[in-house]
Design a protein around this motif. Sequence first.
Motif, PDB file in Angstrom:
ATOM      1  N   THR A   1       0.746  -1.312  -0.067  1.00  0.00           N
ATOM      2  CA  THR A   1      -0.025   0.030  -0.131  1.00  0.00           C
ATOM      3  C   THR A   1       0.966   1.202   0.089  1.00  0.00           C
ATOM      4  O   THR A   1       1.900   1.019   0.263  1.00  0.00           O
ATOM      5  N   PRO A   2       0.233   2.421  -0.509  1.00  0.00           N
ATOM      6  CA  PRO A   2       1.205   3.390  -0.393  1.00  0.00           C
ATOM      7  C   PRO A   2       1.697   4.038   0.903  1.00  0.00           C
ATOM      8  O   PRO A   2       2.776   4.288   1.108  1.00  0.00           O
ATOM      9  N   ASP A   3       0.922   3.748   1.858  1.00  0.00           N
ATOM     10  CA  ASP A   3       1.317   3.868   3.332  1.00  0.00           C
ATOM     11  C   ASP A   3       2.385   3.213   3.589  1.00  0.00           C
ATOM     12  O   ASP A   3       3.441   3.520   4.370  1.00  0.00           O
ATOM     13  N   GLU A   4       2.563   1.830   3.377  1.00  0.00           N
ATOM     14  CA  GLU A   4       3.597   0.849   3.694  1.00  0.00           C
ATOM     15  C   GLU A   4       4.644   1.167   2.856  1.00  0.00           C
ATOM     16  O   GLU A   4       6.005   1.219   3.591  1.00  0.00           O
ATOM     17  N   ILE A   5       4.654   1.782   1.734  1.00  0.00           N
ATOM     18  CA  ILE A   5       5.962   2.251   0.821  1.00  0.00           C
ATOM     19  C   ILE A   5       6.499   3.416   1.666  1.00  0.00           C
ATOM     20  O   ILE A   5       7.598   3.512   1.995  1.00  0.00           O
ATOM     21  N   LYS A   6       5.650   4.444   2.093  1.00  0.00           N
ATOM     22  CA  LYS A   6       6.008   5.614   2.722  1.00  0.00           C
ATOM     23  C   LYS A   6       6.767   5.210   3.950  1.00  0.00           C
ATOM     24  O   LYS A   6       7.859   5.836   4.185  1.00  0.00           O
ATOM     25  N   GLN A   7       6.179   4.273   4.861  1.00  0.00           N
ATOM     26  CA  GLN A   7       6.761   3.880   5.865  1.00  0.00           C
ATOM     27  C   GLN A   7       8.056   3.332   5.567  1.00  0.00           C
ATOM     28  O   GLN A   7       9.202   3.621   6.658  1.00  0.00           O
ATOM     29  N   ALA A   8       8.217   2.590   4.692  1.00  0.00           N
ATOM     30  CA  ALA A   8       9.681   1.808   4.541  1.00  0.00           C
ATOM     31  C   ALA A   8      10.651   2.800   4.005  1.00  0.00           C
ATOM     32  O   ALA A   8      11.640   2.816   4.585  1.00  0.00           O
ATOM     33  N   LEU A   9       9.982   3.801   3.181  1.00  0.00           N
ATOM     34  CA  LEU A   9      10.932   4.663   2.592  1.00  0.00           C
ATOM     35  C   LEU A   9      11.653   5.771   3.583  1.00  0.00           C
ATOM     36  O   LEU A   9      12.574   6.466   3.460  1.00  0.00           O
ATOM     37  N   ASP A  10      10.649   6.033   4.808  1.00  0.00           N
ATOM     38  CA  ASP A  10      11.009   6.935   5.594  1.00  0.00           C
ATOM     39  C   ASP A  10      12.210   6.538   6.385  1.00  0.00           C
ATOM     40  O   ASP A  10      12.838   7.122   7.090  1.00  0.00           O
ATOM     41  N   ALA A  11      12.288   5.223   6.495  1.00  0.00           N
ATOM     42  CA  ALA A  11      13.479   4.487   7.446  1.00  0.00           C
ATOM     43  C   ALA A  11      14.729   4.585   6.598  1.00  0.00           C
ATOM     44  O   ALA A  11      15.916   4.514   7.100  1.00  0.00           O
ATOM     45  N   ILE A  12      14.561   5.049   5.318  1.00  0.00           N
ATOM     46  CA  ILE A  12      15.896   5.283   4.492  1.00  0.00           C
ATOM     47  C   ILE A  12      16.650   6.478   4.922  1.00  0.00           C
ATOM     48  O   ILE A  12      16.075   7.430   4.583  1.00  0.00           O
ATOM     49  N   PRO A  13      17.806   6.468   5.194  1.00  0.00           N
ATOM     50  CA  PRO A  13      18.696   7.634   5.503  1.00  0.00           C
ATOM     51  C   PRO A  13      18.738   8.583   4.066  1.00  0.00           C
ATOM     52  O   PRO A  13      18.863   7.843   2.985  1.00  0.00           O
ATOM     53  N   HIS A  14      18.359   9.728   4.081  1.00  0.00           N
ATOM     54  CA  HIS A  14      18.573  10.531   2.769  1.00  0.00           C
ATOM     55  C   HIS A  14      19.223  11.836   3.202  1.00  0.00           C
ATOM     56  O   HIS A  14      18.751  12.584   4.252  1.00  0.00           O
ATOM     57  N   PHE A  15      19.761  12.534   2.392  1.00  0.00           N
ATOM     58  CA  PHE A  15      20.297  13.878   2.511  1.00  0.00           C
ATOM     59  C   PHE A  15      20.166  14.461   1.063  1.00  0.00           C
ATOM     60  O   PHE A  15      20.411  13.913   0.010  1.00  0.00           O
ATOM     61  N   HIS A  16      19.940  15.791   1.261  1.00  0.00           N
ATOM     62  CA  HIS A  16      19.651  16.746  -0.063  1.00  0.00           C
ATOM     63  C   HIS A  16      20.869  16.508  -1.014  1.00  0.00           C
ATOM     64  O   HIS A  16      22.070  16.637  -0.575  1.00  0.00           O
ATOM     65  N   PRO A  17      20.685  16.211  -2.194  1.00  0.00           N
ATOM     66  CA  PRO A  17      19.550  16.343  -2.983  1.00  0.00           C
ATOM     67  C   PRO A  17      18.646  14.821  -3.173  1.00  0.00           C
ATOM     68  O   PRO A  17      18.177  14.920  -4.215  1.00  0.00           O
ATOM     69  N   LEU A  18      19.291  14.034  -2.482  1.00  0.00           N
ATOM     70  CA  LEU A  18      18.705  12.612  -2.628  1.00  0.00           C
ATOM     71  C   LEU A  18      17.200  12.305  -2.008  1.00  0.00           C
ATOM     72  O   LEU A  18      17.024  12.883  -1.001  1.00  0.00           O
ATOM     73  N   VAL A  19      16.701  11.542  -3.048  1.00  0.00           N
ATOM     74  CA  VAL A  19      15.293  11.092  -2.424  1.00  0.00           C
ATOM     75  C   VAL A  19      14.926   9.776  -2.536  1.00  0.00           C
ATOM     76  O   VAL A  19      15.358   9.191  -3.943  1.00  0.00           O
ATOM     77  N   PRO A  20      14.717   8.849  -1.634  1.00  0.00           N
ATOM     78  CA  PRO A  20      14.527   7.331  -1.475  1.00  0.00           C
ATOM     79  C   PRO A  20      13.159   7.474  -2.539  1.00  0.00           C
ATOM     80  O   PRO A  20      12.085   7.961  -2.362  1.00  0.00           O
ATOM     81  N   ALA A  21      13.354   6.284  -3.205  1.00  0.00           N
ATOM     82  CA  ALA A  21      12.077   5.741  -3.876  1.00  0.00           C
ATOM     83  C   ALA A  21      12.252   4.368  -4.271  1.00  0.00           C
ATOM     84  O   ALA A  21      13.173   3.688  -4.097  1.00  0.00           O
ATOM     85  N   VAL A  22      11.280   3.745  -4.704  1.00  0.00           N
ATOM     86  CA  VAL A  22      10.981   2.563  -4.954  1.00  0.00           C
ATOM     87  C   VAL A  22      10.618   2.123  -6.360  1.00  0.00           C
ATOM     88  O   VAL A  22       9.716   2.749  -6.828  1.00  0.00           O
ATOM     89  N   VAL A  23      11.315   1.286  -7.146  1.00  0.00           N
ATOM     90  CA  VAL A  23      11.041   1.095  -8.258  1.00  0.00           C
ATOM     91  C   VAL A  23       9.833   0.380  -8.522  1.00  0.00           C
ATOM     92  O   VAL A  23       9.665  -0.932  -7.966  1.00  0.00           O
ATOM     93  N   THR A  24       8.948   0.506  -9.210  1.00  0.00           N
ATOM     94  CA  THR A  24       7.570   0.044  -9.588  1.00  0.00           C
ATOM     95  C   THR A  24       7.481  -0.635 -10.933  1.00  0.00           C
ATOM     96  O   THR A  24       6.641  -1.541 -10.906  1.00  0.00           O
TER      97      THR A  24
END
Length: 893
Positions: free
Chosen positions: A352-375
Amino acid sequence: MKYIKTLFILALIGGTLGVAALAGIYFYIKPDLPSVTVLKDVRLQTPMRIYTYDGKLISQYGVKRRIPVKLEDVPEKLIQAVIATEDSRFYEHYGIDPIGVARAAVNLVLTGEKQQGASTLTMQLARGFFLTRDKTFIRKIKEIFIAIHMEQVLTKDEILELYLNRVELGHRAFGFGAAAQVYYGKNLKELSLAQIATIAGLPQAPSVLNPVSRPERSVERRRIVLLRMLDEEFITQAEFNEAASQPVTARKHGAEIDLDAPYLADLIYNEMVEIYGKEEAETGGYQVYATAPADTQLAAQEAVIRNLHDYDERHGYRGPITWLWGKPEADEDDEPVEVSENAPTDENKLWTPDEIKQALDAIPHFHPLVPAVVTQVFDPPTPESELEPSITVTDLNGVERVIEWEGLDWARPYITDSRQGDDPKTASDIVTPGAVIYIRLQEDKWRIAQIPTVSGALVALNPHNGAVQAVVGGYSFYQSQFNRATQAKRQVGSNIKPFIYSAAIESGYTLASVINDAPINQWDASTGVAWRPQNSPAEYDGPIRMRVALGKSKNVVSVRLMRGVGLQKAREHIAKFGFQLDEVPNDETVSLGSGSHTPLEVVRGMSVLANGGYLVTPHFIDRVLNEQGESLWQATPKWACNPCTEEGEQSRDGEEQNLEAMLEAQLNADAGLGGAVQLSEAGSKVKPSAPQVISSQNAFLVADMMRTGVRANGSWNKKTYWMGTGWRARNILQRDDLAGKTGTTNDARDTWFSGFHRDIIATAWVGFDDMNRNLGRATRNQNLINRNPEKFNWLGNAMIGGEDGAKAAQPTWIRFMQHMLDGVPEEPMAIPDGVVRVRIDRTTGKLTRRTDHTTLFEYFAQGTEPKVYVLDDEIVDPAQDEENTAPTPEDIF
């Protein structure tokens, strides 16, 4: 009458006893009562705020968030909301509200509990400043007496203003100005009635009624506040209905940052702590202005980040961070693939979108990097298809994005720092659905990315007064707080050579002196090892003029010049540029840059060559104001001039120089300059002078040699063509008023580029934090060459071969200078008095009567120009030498 008289007597006695009791209590607790006169000059604990030179907020330090506001700047609706809710008779009582006290007393008698405190705004303020929240009778009595005294000392408006700025409102926000920023990211005047009512209800219980952590309770409290405002006729029924129906819009906001520049802010914070101490610095309300303008600092940050990504991409892709689903089977030789801990046990289950967001929230990220999942991964059905591979991703914010092949084709596999895998042919060669990756935006297009493992830094100065114009200490402060610009002492390599050449000029050498560029093989009897310094690359030109040797960065020439000067004399000369003598190696390797210095130390040394020989002191803080905006301190830098006066043409050791551009930044504001400005007898402004450590003639000659190091020289047709190691600077920036020097250490563990325009100087460094790790090599990526037919695009990832200062560090400097020099007219370096220009023979450096391509004009300190003319049999004409052919593009690149 008899009973009335008795009641009167009893009342009189009771009143007298009550007054006596109150008097007794007062005198009993009087020693413990504070003097409220301090509130006349109360200093609220306000965090330190750090700004760029032009007033952009870059950071805020302090446990308590407070934004002081004047009463006249507070919206009337907020004042009405606070008074209606907390103390409706505030402007009528004298510190205590008899009606409120009576109501509290009745409640105590009926319930036996201290549920109502009957505290007025004045009493709440008294408690906040001088007492605790303990519910005791003695504390309440003290509160009453202090409140009465406060009403005698302060006006009602002064009490209200203190209250509005002092009251605790949750999430470290103290005062309503801070609460508006913390909960809504706005100033008070931008708040809606619903938002005003929400924060006006917080004083009763900031943690329980908080709109962020307890939104349901905050809605109930907001309704009560609105009802009180309606009862007091501060709002209409329509306003009440609209505000009461509004959704909760509060969320926690950080400081109102205009520019995130943590490396710069951290430097200034530490300096303020060193001066004032941690507690005073963080609570004193200081407004600190950096010497760096916002756009300059931002340009430096973007240049460093982009360059580190460029290096990282040409060395290969290290693969996805993890997988949410679709775990690929690992090859026998591959490491086991890790799957996110948040992945469903059933791989066929849709996320679900919420599950994806929760998983990506846990990924460390620093500007300008944005975590994403390949769909989705799309590959053309046939190799001949006009369609290109692409992928679809869902990013951290739930936005679906398409990454075109242009943002993927760089991602060949990383093997080692010097080995890359085959160029990818399809998107599935790179990623599969379910892979968690980083993406970043570059030139308005999204591309796959990764956190660079390499580090970098850049620091820029105004060479005329040492004001730091930008400082970047790494890829991300939030990844590593180690500031490589000011803390990392790294071997400087060939960046040391301009100082060696300066020592040579001081010892009698000239730009036309001919030195033998030939291998050195020196036996060291003490170690039993021969020292064989080599050029990089290991090519030798034989006898070569000093200008050409510096431009080509010839190592063996630097060694021979150092020997001609003398080791100790050379070390002492290097120390003139601000380096600590005990940190300058006491052996001949010093001529090749074996010493370790920070980028800040290097750029300071180079500034001496840029400003005419003066050693300026780098500084980061321009001015400090108090919370009222009054000047407390102003930087008083020493300037690269002597004398330093504002008017017209200035004298500097006899040369004519206009200081208008140099003084412009500081002279914009005469107020608050402290001792920085003095008036001469003629009425002109005089600045203190920095020490002149080398002559202006010496500085100019070295700087002019460095100009040839950043461009192509000679004639291609006449076979006199040669390129400086930093030739890309002239190629890209298309101007001739630049000078610079590359630097590369053994095995390319450290790479440098330092360069300057007359009004800005910057040093860039790239290397790994692990000093044993070299920068490696990059092989050809045919995908990038096919996309960009220009075979040697300096900014592309098509650069191949070993890394060095020109490839790894110089692009940072070039991008930064593109911003700094945009719209700045080209202006050649001023030639100081005492420098002459004569025609010499290109090969021997002697005087010549010829005027063809075998000659050129050269600069000399007056009196050092050659006295002997070249003989006819000494003249070499490269154009007539069949063996001496002009270099091909392959030779150059």
